[in-house]
Design an enzyme around this catalytic site. Structure first.
Site, short mmCIF file in Angstrom:
data_model
loop_
_atom_site.label_atom_id
_atom_site.label_comp_id
_atom_site.label_asym_id
_atom_site.label_seq_id
_atom_site.Cartn_x
_atom_site.Cartn_y
_atom_site.Cartn_z
N CYS A 334 0.83 -1.21 0.00
CA CYS A 334 0.00 0.00 0.00
C CYS A 334 0.86 1.26 0.00
O CYS A 334 0.43 2.31 -0.50
CB CYS A 334 -0.94 0.01 1.19
SG CYS A 334 -0.14 -0.26 2.78
N HIS A 792 -1.16 0.61 7.48
CA HIS A 792 -1.75 0.72 6.14
C HIS A 792 -1.65 2.17 5.67
O HIS A 792 -1.70 3.11 6.48
CB HIS A 792 -3.21 0.28 6.19
CG HIS A 792 -3.89 0.25 4.86
ND1 HIS A 792 -3.42 -0.49 3.79
CD2 HIS A 792 -5.01 0.88 4.41
CE1 HIS A 792 -4.22 -0.32 2.75
NE2 HIS A 792 -5.19 0.51 3.10
#
Length: 832
Positions: A334, A792
């Site tokens: 990510c 994330h």
């Protein structure tokens, strides 16, 4: 059958059976994100094993003459329930790798589909189709060879699969042979939890603690020019002390330990004992296990952050089409997804790679999967074309949080290429988005030496003013940078009373075992961060040329130029006194419009007196011996495009004090008439007569480079520029091929010396754009989690007058962009 037999006989010599070392690209087209599931399927060259979508197979045939392709087409169908599966079905594979399905890892959703696979041979240019089972009746020689090739291609691990396995296998480390016999010197060294700096240069990142003597030194310089200045490995060569631990990775669970002797990342079962020798108490970290109350606080904090940043609980409108393409998470990727989404929303990167895609593809080498420009252009086109921005197939039971999820693109080739050879980005571990941004910028620099460079939108000059407090004299230097790192002064929080009240309520709730109060987040004004950035910093042990001795100085940092796009990193990550990495839980209301004109540098003022520009002695009173010129710094500057002799002078006149100081000298003296002349030391009889020269290159290294088609002079130049490192010399020579060719042509046509021709052919220095210091917010990347090594990343980008959230494969119109919780911000210059 006669036609089939004749066609196969004509292509038989070009059909190969893949061997163990061959990469079989049967999952993805080399030039697009077409796969066997795409409408046209995938064509795999039966000679090179490169895969091509329908649009590119003809072009490969025209370029190479290869005619035989294995055509794979997969059709998705609903998966039968396990209860209905036949007894002979193989058991479903379950992931066993660490970090899958946990924070810092990623979840592998259960496959809901099966595939019908259609396989045939296609012979170009006629597009003659030969079914896999249509080989009966052919001569045995033809049938056996073709069948063997088909079977080998179908059963071989794909190139992307091999890369994934290699990335996870890279996590498995062996115990170092030095772990149980490591000698540690009784030097009395105690290492603080922060404020580290390389003892041989000014680097404050990528630092390694030698576990024998406690020396802190910078790491290796990576092939792209980033990383360190090789001081840690040089220390090992000088001392033989084998083990070092990377500062910033130490947690109660372990740390990154490298063995220079074994040339690999290793495990140290005695790590706690070895670190305790330097005052780092890992056992204390483990003793302070979090109570259930503390875990509850962490969970509340994390859930609140994740919900705000991902805009959970709000029905977001999915977006599709050009510029709204999602990217699949390839396992903690990510950080990469967020960075490239922002970069390809910038016109300069679009012009460089997407607008020129036909030319880039036309000039691609025989293996386009290993070509940087090709894979970046492919990525850009995949994001901007809209071809892959389509809703993911639904089974009719789609969860609310899955609405807006796309098939998107899976940039496996790109990730593999940009991470190749890099100790962090070649793995499947989570990484820092800021570090990846700079890594990618370095790769673009490396590949744009003689062409349009989109990095110019970020590049700016930093002016640093050093004022000697003993003499009041000043020194001005400039350096190139791409990112503004903004400190967070927590003492400037606006809600101190609220924070104190929250802490008191929390303590009371803990004592009474009651539910915890709602989390209160520190609110720090952006203006306070900007003020902290501009505040002068004290520099101890500064060598004052005015005193010819060490002194204390104040360093003031300003902008010597303002870039088109200003990148700001909020320095949220720090270390507590217990050495555990911490993330500041802070809200900073970033302005939509920003004016940093007040941070513009002024240069030398009339009332200021400049320090004399003379070299410090190579031996100062507290140094035991005179070092040679730091060849790694010289090489780093040469690879940036500066003349060798200028780089040697820069290192000499800055007293071997590191790459940053040498770069500042270069930027300050580029206009000198003798800038590229050889170094002549005072009292010497010739250029550089007292400067130690490296050993002559080995004949084996020379022969290796000459065998690639270069002259002996060019091979000698490359090896000398890289301190006789063959691997770096090969990189260097390909990076300077245009300059070397131009130099050779000049030498032949005009009979000029090599020194004259190289000083004229090498560019003067990095080009920067300048303009007003007024900006508007264009995009930002946010991080969720407790450290850059887990959690994330998502990004928000302003497009067509609205904010859009890019959360891997999910692309939606943003309802409430969390501009106060970002990690990296991108500001675009407001046109004057």
């Amino acid at each position: 059958m006669a036609e089939v037999s004749e066609a196969l006989l004509s292509v038989l010599p070009s059909i190969r059976v893949p061997k163990a070392g061959d990469r079989v690209h049967k999952d993805e087209c080399a030039f697009s994100f077409d796969t066997p599931e795409s409408d046209g399927g995938l064509y795999i060259c039966m000679n090179t094993f490169l895969g091509f979508g329908k649009r590119y197979v003809d072009k490969h045939y025209e370029k190479t003459g290869q005619r035989a392709y294995l055509h794979l087409k997969k059709t998705r169908k609903a998966k039968e329930d396990d209860a209905n599966s036949s007894a002979g079905d193989p058991p479903r594979k379950k992931p066993t790798r660490l970090a899958i399905g946990v924070e810092g890892g990623f979840d592998i959703p259960e496959e809901k589909y099966e595939y019908d696979e259609h396989v045939k041979i296609v012979v170009l240019p006629e597009y003659l189709d030969i079914p896999r089972d249509g080989l009966e009746g052919l001569p045995d020689m033809v049938k056996d060879r073709v069948s063997s090739a088909i079977e080998a291609i179908l059963t071989a691990d794909s190139a992307s699969r091999k890369q994934e396995v290699q990335a996870w296998d890279g996590e498995v480390r062996r115990v170092s042979r030095h772990a149980f016999s490591l000698q540690q010197l009784q030097s009395g060294v105690r290492i603080p939890p922060c404020g580290w700096k390389c003892t041989k240069c000014d680097m404050r990142e990528n630092l390694w603690l030698n576990m024998t003597d406690g020396t802190i030194l910078c790491g290796r310089r990576y092939f792209d020019g980033s990383g360190g200045n090789n001081h840690a490995v040089e220390h090992y060569r000088e001392t033989g002390y084998p083990l070092a631990v990377k500062l910033g990775t130490i947690t109660p669970d372990g740390a990154d330990v490298y063995s220079y002797d074994e040339d690999d990342m290793v495990l140290d079962p005695n790590l706690a004992e070895h670190l305790a020798h330097f005052g780092i108490d890992m056992l204390k970290m483990q003793k302070t296990d979090k109570t259930m109350t503390e875990l509850e606080i962490d969970m509340n904090q994390r859930i609140g952050e994740w919900e705000l940043i991902q805009e959970s609980g709000v029905q977001l409108k999915p977006l599709y089409g050009p510029g709204y393409t999602g990217i699949r998470n390839l396992g903690n990727s990510c950080y990469l997804n967020s960075v490239v989404q922002v970069l390809f929303s910038i016109p300069d990167f679009q012009r460089k790679y997407v607008d020129k895609i036909e030319k880039i593809f036309r000039n691609a080498p025989s293996d386009p999967t290993q070509d940087f420009s090709t894979q970046v252009a492919k990525l850009g086109h995949g994001l901007l074309s809209g071809e892959y921005s389509k809703p993911a197939p639904s089974d009719g039971e789609q969860q609310p949080d899955q609405k807006g999820v796309q098939d998107g693109i899976a940039p496996r080739m790109f990730k593999s290429l940009v991470g190749k050879g890099h100790p962090e980005f070649s793995t499947n571990r989570q990484q820092d988005a800021q570090e990846f941004f700079l890594h990618f910028i370095n790769m673009v620099e490396r590949n744009c030496r003689s062409s349009e460079n989109p990095n110019e939108v970020f590049r700016f000059l930093v002016e640093e003013k050093l004022k000697c407090l003993a003499t009041e004299k000043v020194k001005y230097t400039q350096r190139v940078d791409y990112i503004m790192q903004l400190p967070v002064p927590m003492e400037a929080a606006l809600n101190k009373d609220e924070l104190l009240e929250y802490e008191e309520k929390k303590r009371q709730a803990e004592a009474e075992k009651q539910p915890l109060p709602e989390l209160v987040r520190a609110k720090v004004p952006f203006s306070s961060c900007l003020e902290a950035y501009g505040t002068p910093e004290q520099v101890d042990d500064f060598w004052s040329t005015a005193l010819q001795a060490k002194s204390v100085a104040l360093k003031t940092t300003r902008f010597a130029s303002f870039p088109d796009y200003l990148v700001i990193q909020i320095k949220k990550f720090t270390f507590g006194l217990d050495w555990v990495p911490k993330k500041l839980d802070v809200s900073i209301e970033m302005p939509e419009e920003l004016d940093i004109s007040a941070l513009q540098g002024t240069g030398l003022q009339p009332e200021e007196e400049e320090m004399p520009d003379i070299a410090p002695p190579l031996v100062t009173p507290d140094e035991p011996k005179a070092p040679m010129l730091d060849e790694s710094v010289i090489t780093q500057l040469v690879e940036m495009g500066f003349p060798m002799d200028a780089c040697r002078k820069a290192v000499y006149y800055t007293g071997n004090s590191g790459a940053e100081a040498a770069m500042n000298w270069v930027m300050s003296h580029m206009d000198d008439p003798d800038f590229a002349n050889p170094l002549v030391l005072p009292g010497s009889s010739g250029p550089g007569s007292t400067v130690a020269c490296p050993d002559p290159p080995s004949e084996d290294s020379m022969a290796t480079i000459v065998s690639m088609g270069f002259s002996r002079d060019q091979a000698m130049k490359a090896l000398r520029a890289t301190n006789n490192s063959l691997e770096r010399a090969v990189d260097w020579i390909f990076s300077h091929i245009d300059d070397l060719d131009a130099e050779a042509a000049m030498d032949i046509s005009e009979g000029r010396s090599a020194a004259e021709s190289i000083s004229e052919s090498v560019p003067v220095g990095p080009k920067v754009r300048d303009g007003p210091g007024k900006y508007q917010l264009f995009a930002f990347i946010s991080h969720m989690g407790t450290s850059t090594m887990c959690g994330h990343y998502v990004c928000h980008i302003k497009k067509d007058g609205r904010w859009v959230i890019y959360n891997d494969q999910k692309v939606c119109a943003s309802e409430k962009p969390p501009k106060d919780l970002g990690y990296i911000y991108f500001y675009q210059r407001i046109p004057s």
